[in-house]
Design a protein around this motif. Structure first.
Motif, PDB file in Angstrom:
ATOM      1  N   LEU A   1       0.830  -1.082  -0.067  1.00 14.42           N
ATOM      2  CA  LEU A   1       0.181   0.033  -0.005  1.00 14.42           C
ATOM      3  C   LEU A   1       0.988   1.177   0.009  1.00 14.42           C
ATOM      4  O   LEU A   1       0.458   2.312  -0.782  1.00 14.42           O
TER       5      LEU A   1
ATOM      6  N   TYR B   1      -2.755  -0.244  12.511  1.00  6.19           N
ATOM      7  CA  TYR B   1      -2.613   0.419  11.305  1.00  6.19           C
ATOM      8  C   TYR B   1      -1.746   1.402  11.077  1.00  6.19           C
ATOM      9  O   TYR B   1      -0.693   1.493  10.273  1.00  6.19           O
TER      10      TYR B   1
ATOM     11  N   SER C   1     -11.568  -2.980   1.024  1.00  9.74           N
ATOM     12  CA  SER C   1     -12.674  -3.641   1.818  1.00  9.74           C
ATOM     13  C   SER C   1     -13.888  -3.875   1.294  1.00  9.74           C
ATOM     14  O   SER C   1     -14.717  -4.929   1.479  1.00  9.74           O
TER      15      SER C   1
ATOM     16  N   SER D   1      -7.553   1.373   1.164  1.00 13.10           N
ATOM     17  CA  SER D   1      -8.033   0.385   2.032  1.00 13.10           C
ATOM     18  C   SER D   1      -9.515   0.464   2.041  1.00 13.10           C
ATOM     19  O   SER D   1     -10.122  -0.682   2.094  1.00 13.10           O
TER      20      SER D   1
ATOM     21  N   LYS E   1      -5.388   5.096   2.989  1.00  7.84           N
ATOM     22  CA  LYS E   1      -6.784   5.107   3.626  1.00  7.84           C
ATOM     23  C   LYS E   1      -7.789   4.931   2.687  1.00  7.84           C
ATOM     24  O   LYS E   1      -8.892   3.866   2.513  1.00  7.84           O
TER      25      LYS E   1
ATOM     26  N   ILE F   1      -1.628  -4.518   9.481  1.00  3.64           N
ATOM     27  CA  ILE F   1      -2.850  -3.267   9.079  1.00  3.64           C
ATOM     28  C   ILE F   1      -3.934  -3.297   9.966  1.00  3.64           C
ATOM     29  O   ILE F   1      -4.447  -2.424  10.519  1.00  3.64           O
ATOM     30  N   THR F   2      -4.478  -4.747  10.019  1.00  2.00           N
ATOM     31  CA  THR F   2      -5.507  -4.815  11.043  1.00  2.00           C
ATOM     32  C   THR F   2      -5.468  -4.631  12.427  1.00  2.00           C
ATOM     33  O   THR F   2      -6.362  -3.950  13.174  1.00  2.00           O
TER      34      THR F   2
ATOM     35  N   PHE G   1      -6.250  -8.363   4.608  1.00  4.43           N
ATOM     36  CA  PHE G   1      -5.410  -7.471   5.112  1.00  4.43           C
ATOM     37  C   PHE G   1      -4.009  -8.124   5.954  1.00  4.43           C
ATOM     38  O   PHE G   1      -4.804  -9.328   6.759  1.00  4.43           O
TER      39      PHE G   1
END
Length: 868
Positions: free
Chosen positions: A592, A636, A622, A618, A615, A632-633, A628
Motif C-alpha cells: 500500500l 494500522y 474492503s 483500504s 486510507k 494493518i488490521t 489485509f
C-alpha cells in the motif's frame, strides 16, 4: 456384630442385584478416582491433537449423538480418547462397544459388575448382553458417547457364527428410533509421519509395523518420543443423511452396516495416506513400474522399429531419462533437514504461519485424491516455506517438480532425496523423454502421491503473477483422463512477503540482465541473506479445486475430449487456479505504501498525503473483501510507519530534513523496486484502474455506465497477458462494483436528473488518475514495443536480440522524455506486449503499419488522458 455385618452385605448385594442392569464392564464412568486419572494423564500427556479438529466435536455434540470409531480394536486408543476428552471437557467416550474394562474401573464397580454377571448366569445359564438388554441404547439416547472398532480379530466368526451384535447395525436401529442425528466420528492414531514400507523388517515382524505397533513397540514409542505420536479426527459421518438417501431406503440394516463399515474404513485409509503418503517403494521398484507399463513398452518398441535401432538401446535411453527425472525420496533426510529449515526461516523472518481452518479444509479434500500443490512463485524461499508448512500441519510431503537447473552439484542429489524430481525447460526434440516423464507422473498419481508444481514456470520478477505454463498441467490432465486417480485436488497457495530476498536481482533481470544459472557459488554467497530480517511471510490456502467438480460445473467429460478441447480445459483450470491465488493474496502495508508513493504525480509527498491515499485504497479494498495483513488490521498506523521506515532503511525513499511536516521522496533509480511491491496488490485495483481509464478517456465530467463498457472490455483484452480475471464474473459486474466504490469514496456522484448517469467530482478527477496509474506503465511499455516495430519493420532479429534492441530503444525514449516512468522499461512487459501484438497480426512487416497506427493512437490517447 457379625450378624449386623452380614445383614449389611446382604442389603448391599440386594441393591446391586436390583440395579444389575446398570453394571456392565463396557462402561467406564468419568469418575474413576484421582490415582487412576493421574496415571492415565501422565501416560498420555505427550500425544498431540489438532485443536481445530477437537473444537469441531463441541459443535457436533450440542444437539446430536456422537459416537467415535477407530480402525482396530485396542485399549490404547480407547483410553487415550477417554483421558484426553475428559481433560478437555469434550464428549467423553464412557461406552466402549465390544470392550470389557477391568483394570481402570473403580474397585466397588468391578465387584458390582461381577455379582450382577454371576447372578444373571445362575438364573439364565447365559451372559447378559449390554446390547440386547437395551443398556447401550438407553445410555446413547441419554447423551453418552462411545467408541467402537471397525475391524476386530475373528470378526466374521463373531458376527455370523456366534451372532454377536454389530455396533454399526445397532446404531442404525437407534438412528431409526430418534430424531437426533447420530454422528460417527473416525479417529486415527499416528505413531510416525513416515510412509508405510512395501516390505517389513524383522523388528516389524516381532513388534508390529509402525502403522499398527504391538504393545511393546507402542509403549516404547510413547515413553521415548511421545511428541512423535498424534491423533487426528476425520470428517464426521452423518448417519441420518446416509439412511435417508433414496438408494438406501429399501436396504436391510445388515447391508447398510456393511456399506457404512466399508465407507469408514476407506475414509480412514485415505486420511492416513493424506498424512503419511503412499507406501514407500525402492527406486528400483519404481523404475520397474514406470518402464514396464504397457503403453510405454509399446511406444519404445515402435521407436526402435521407426529409427531402426535395437530395442535394448531405446530401453537404455529411457532408463537414463528416468534417472535424470525421478525423485529418490529419503524420509530420514527430511527429518534431519526440518530443524535446520525451521532455524533458517526463524532467523530470516518474523512470522510465517497458515490458517488452521484452511489447512483442515485441504486435509478433508485430500481424501478424494492426490493434492497438486500450486503456489505462486516469488522467491526461492517458496520451496522452504511450503515444505515446512506442509510438514508442520501433518500433510503428506509432495514430490516437487523442479527445473533441471536446480539439479546442480552437490545440492541436486540432496534435493532429489528431499522429494524433488527434475523437468527440462522444453521437451522439444525429445519425444521419448516426454513419454517417460508423463509415465513417471502417472505413476506418482497412481500411487496416491502429492505433487508440488509452480504453474508460472519461473519466479515472478515483477511482483505479480505470470501467465501459466500449461505443459505440466496437460501432463496431469492426461494422467487423470487415463485413470491414474479418482480425482485431482488442485490446491492454490498464495505466498506473500513483506520483502523478497532477491529484489535487487529481479530489478536487474527486468532491465535486461542475464539470469545467472543456479550453482554452488550462489548457495555459498546466499549466507549473506541470513544476516538480515525480511519481515513476515503471508501464507494462504484458498478453497481447493476438485477436478471432478470442475468438470461437472462445466458439463465436461475429459475422456471424450480431443487434443484441442483438452488444451482449452487445461487453460481454464490453470487460470482458475491463478485467479484463486490472486484473490487470496494478503494486502501488506509495504504494498500500500509503494502504491501510494508511485501513483502520485508529485516527487515529494508528505506523510499525511501518503496516509490519505492508503486510507482511500483500504476503503476500496474492503468493498472487494480483500484480506489485509495483521500489521494493518491490528495496528494500522504503526504498520504504515514501519513500512516507510523499512523503505527508508533500504535507501529506496528518503525522508527530507528540515521540514515542519514529514516528507518523503523516491531515491533516484529506486522506483522499480517499489513497483515490484506495488504489483503485489495491483490485481485488486485493476477493475478500478480500467474503470477510471475508461472515464478519463471519455474526457467528460458526466458519463453513463454504458459509455465505459466498451473501453473496459478493450482494456481487459489488451492486458490479458498481464492480469488474470475471475472467469465467473463479467465486466459489467466489476464496473458496477467499482462505480459503487467510487460513489462511496465521493469520486463520482449519481445524477439527480438522469438515472444511470454519473458526474465526476472536482477532487474525483485526481483520484481517478491515481487509480489509472496502476496501469500507466503498461501503456508506456506497449507503446515502446509498438513504435520499435513501426520503425524497424524490415529487420529480422532473434528473440533475444529483439528484446535487447527494444530495451535500448525504450531507454532512448525515456531519456528524451517521450515516456515518463522508469518502471516502464521492463523486459517482462516487452515480452507480453510482443506476444499480444503478434497474436493480433502485428510483427514487423510493412503490411502491419495500418494496425500499428490504430494501436498507437489508442495508447497515446490513454496516456494523454492520464497526464492531463
Amino acid at each position: 456384630m457379625f450378624l449386623e455385618f452380614k445383614k449389611k452385605i446382604r442389603l448391599w448385594i440386594d441393591k446391586v442385584l436390583k440395579d444389575a442392569d446398570n453394571y456392565f464392564l463396557c462402561y467406564l464412568p468419568e469418575n474413576i478416582g484421582f490415582f487412576a486419572s493421574y496415571i492415565l494423564n501422565i501416560f498420555y500427556r505427550g500425544i498431540k491433537t489438532n485443536k481445530e479438529e477437537t473444537d469441531s466435536l463441541k459443535r457436533l455434540s450440542r444437539d446430536s449423538i456422537v459416537i467415535y470409531t477407530v480402525k482396530y480394536k485396542n485399549f490404547f486408543e480407547y483410553l487415550f480418547l477417554y483421558t484426553k476428552y475428559k481433560r478437555e471437557k469434550l464428549p467423553v467416550p464412557t461406552l466402549a462397544f465390544g470392550f470389557k474394562i477391568f483394570l481402570w474401573q473403580p474397585v466397588s464397580r468391578v465387584f458390582k459388575a461381577l455379582i450382577a454377571v454371576f447372578y444373571y448366569f445362575y438364573k439364565n445359564l447365559s451372559f447378559k448382553s449390554p446390547y440386547k438388554s437395551g443398556y447401550i441404547k438407553k445410555a446413547v439416547l441419554n447423551g453418552k458417547t462411545g467408541v467402537f472398532p471397525l475391524i476386530e480379530k475373528k470378526w466374521f466368526y463373531k458376527k455370523f457364527i456366534k451372532e454377536q451384535t454389530c455396533p454399526v447395525q445397532y446404531l442404525i436401529n437407534i438412528q431409526k428410533q430418534t430424531d437426533k442425528t447420530v454422528y460417527i466420528v473416525p479417529h486415527l492414531t499416528f505413531f510416525s509421519k513416515n510412509p508405510h514400507k512395501s516390505h517389513y523388517k524383522l523388528i516389524d515382524a516381532l513388534f508390529g509395523p509402525a502403522e499398527k505397533p504391538g504393545v511393546i513397540r507402542r509403549t516404547i514409542t510413547l515413553l521415548k518420543n511421545p511428541g512423535q505420536i498424534f491423533v487426528e479426527i476425520s470428517a464426521p459421518f452423518n448417519l441420518k443423511n446416509f439412511l435417508n438417501k433414496p438408494e438406501n431406503l429399501e436396504k436391510s440394516a445388515e447391508d447398510l452396516a456393511n456399506d457404512i463399515r466399508k465407507i469408514l474404513i476407506k475414509q480412514i485409509n485415505r486420511h492416513r495416506q493424506g498424512v503419511t503418503g503412499p507406501i514407500i517403494k525402492s527406486y528400483d521398484e519404481i523404475k520397474q513400474n514406470v518402464l514396464t507399463k504397457k503403453v510405454l513398452m509399446n511406444y519404445m518398441k515402435d521407436q526402435a522399429k521407426r529409427h531402426k535401432e535395437p530395442v535394448s538401446a531405446i530401453y537404455k535411453k529411457a532408463g537414463a531419462y528416468l534417472d535424470e527425472i525421478a525423485s529418490k525420496h529419503k524420509f530420514a533426510l527430511t527429518r534431519l533437514v526440518m530443524p535446520i529449515l525451521k532455524f533458517i526461516l526463524n532467523l530470516m523472518f518474523e512470522e510465517f504461519k497458515a490458517d488452521p481452518a484452511q489447512i483442515a479444509r485441504l486435509k478433508e479434500m485430500s481424501k478424494k485424491g492426490p493434492i497438486i500443490f500450486i503456489p505462486c512463485h516469488k522467491s526461492h524461499i517458496d520451496y522452504m516455506v511450503l515444505f515446512w508448512t506442509i510438514y508442520l500441519n501433518r500433510l503428506y510431503l509432495p514430490h516437487i517438480a523442479a527445473g533441471k537447473n536446480m539439479s546442480f552439484l552437490p545440492f541436486g542429489p540432496i534435493f532429489r532425496r528431499g522429494g524433488a524430481f527434475f523437468i527440462r525447460r522444453t521437451f522439444k526434440g525429445a519425444p521419448l523423454y516426454s513419454k517417460v516423464f508423463g509415465q513417471y507422473v502417472y505413476n506418482l498419481l497412481e500411487e496416491g502421491g502429492n505433487i508440488e508444481v509452480f504453474i508460472e514456470g519461473t519466479r515472478s520478477r515483477s511482483g505479480k503473477l505470470l501467465k501459466p505454463k500449461l505443459g505440466f498441467m496437460n501432463i496431469l490432465l492426461n494422467a487423470y483422463s487415463k485413470g491414474a486417480c479418482d480425482d485431482l485436488i488442485f490446491a492454490p497457495i498464495s505466498i506473500g512477503y513483506d520483502r523478497v530476498i532477491e529484489e535487487k536481482e529481479y530489478i536487474k533481470e527486468a532491465e535486461g540482465a542475464e539470469k545467472k544459472p543456479e550453482n554452488f557459488k550462489q548457495v555459498i554467497s546466499a549466507r549473506k541473506v541470513l544476516k538480515k530480517k525480511y519481515g513476515k511471510i503471508h501464507i494462504k490456502f484458498p478453497e481447493p479445486i476438485s477436478l471432478n467438480e470442475f468438470l461437472r460445473e462445466n458439463d465436461s467429460d475429459i475422456k471424450n475430449m480431443d487434443t484441442k478441447q483438452q488444451n482449452s480445459l487445461c487453460k481454464r483450470v490453470s487460470y482458475r487456479i491463478l485467479n484463486s491465488i490472486d484473490e487470496a493474496s494478503v494486502i501488506t502495508p509495504h504494498a500500500l505504501v509503494a502504491s501510494a508513493i508511485l501513483n502520485h504525480f508529485k516527487e515529494v509527498l508528505s506523510y499525511q498525503t501518503i496516509t490519505d491515499h492508503i486510507k482511500n485504497y483500504s476503503d476500496y479494498l474492503s468493498l472487494f473483501n480483500a484480506t489485509f495483513a495483521d500489521t494493518i488490521t491490528k495496528d494500522y498506523e504503526n504498520g504504515i510507519k514501519n513500512s516507510l521506515a523499512s523503505y527508508e532503511h533500504r535507501r529506496l525513499i528518503e525522508k527530507l530534513p528540515g521540514k515542519e511536516k514529514t516528507e518523503y521522496m523516491v531515491k533516484t533509480g529506486k522506483r522499480k523496486i517499489l513497483d515490484y511491491y506495488r504489483n503485489n496488490c495491483a490485481y485488486f485495483f485493476i477493475p478500478a484502474a480500467y474503470t477510471a481509464a475508461a472515464i478519463l478517456i471519455g474526457d467528460k465530467f458526466t458519463f453513463a455506465a454504458a459509455d465505459i463498457k466498451k473501453t473496459y472490455r478493450f482494456l481487459k483484452k489488451f492486458f490479458k497477458n498481464e492480469f488474470t480475471y475471475d472467469q465467473k464474473k463479467s465486466s459489467e459486474y466489476f464496473i458496477k462494483k467499482t462505480i459503487e466504490a467510487f460513489i462511496k469514496e465521493k469520486i463520482i456522484t449519481e445524477s439527480d436528473t438522469n438515472k444511470g448517469e454519473y458526474q465526476v467530482s472536482s477532487k474525483g478527477l485526481i483520484r481517478l488518475k491515481h487509480y489509472a496509474s496502476f496501469i500507466k506503465k503498461f501503456f508506456e511499455s506497449y507503446l515502446i514495443v509498438l513504435l520499435f516495430l513501426k520503425n524497424h519493420n524490415n529487420k529480422n532479429y532473434s528473440a533475444k536480440a529483439l528484446l535487447k534492441k527494444i530495451q535500448s530503444f525504450g531507454n532512448k525514449m525515456y531519456k528524451t522524455k517521450k515516456i515518463q516512468l522508469p518502471e516502464s522499461l521492463s523486459i517482462i512487459n516487452y515480452k507480453n506486449a510482443l506476444d499480444y501484438f503478434a497474436y493480433h497480426g502485428i510483427k514487423k512487416s510493412d503490411q502491419d503499419q495500418e494496425k500499428i497506427l490504430i494501436y498507437q493512437k489508442k495508447i497515446i490517447k490513454f496516456i494523454e488522458a492520464f497526464n492531463k
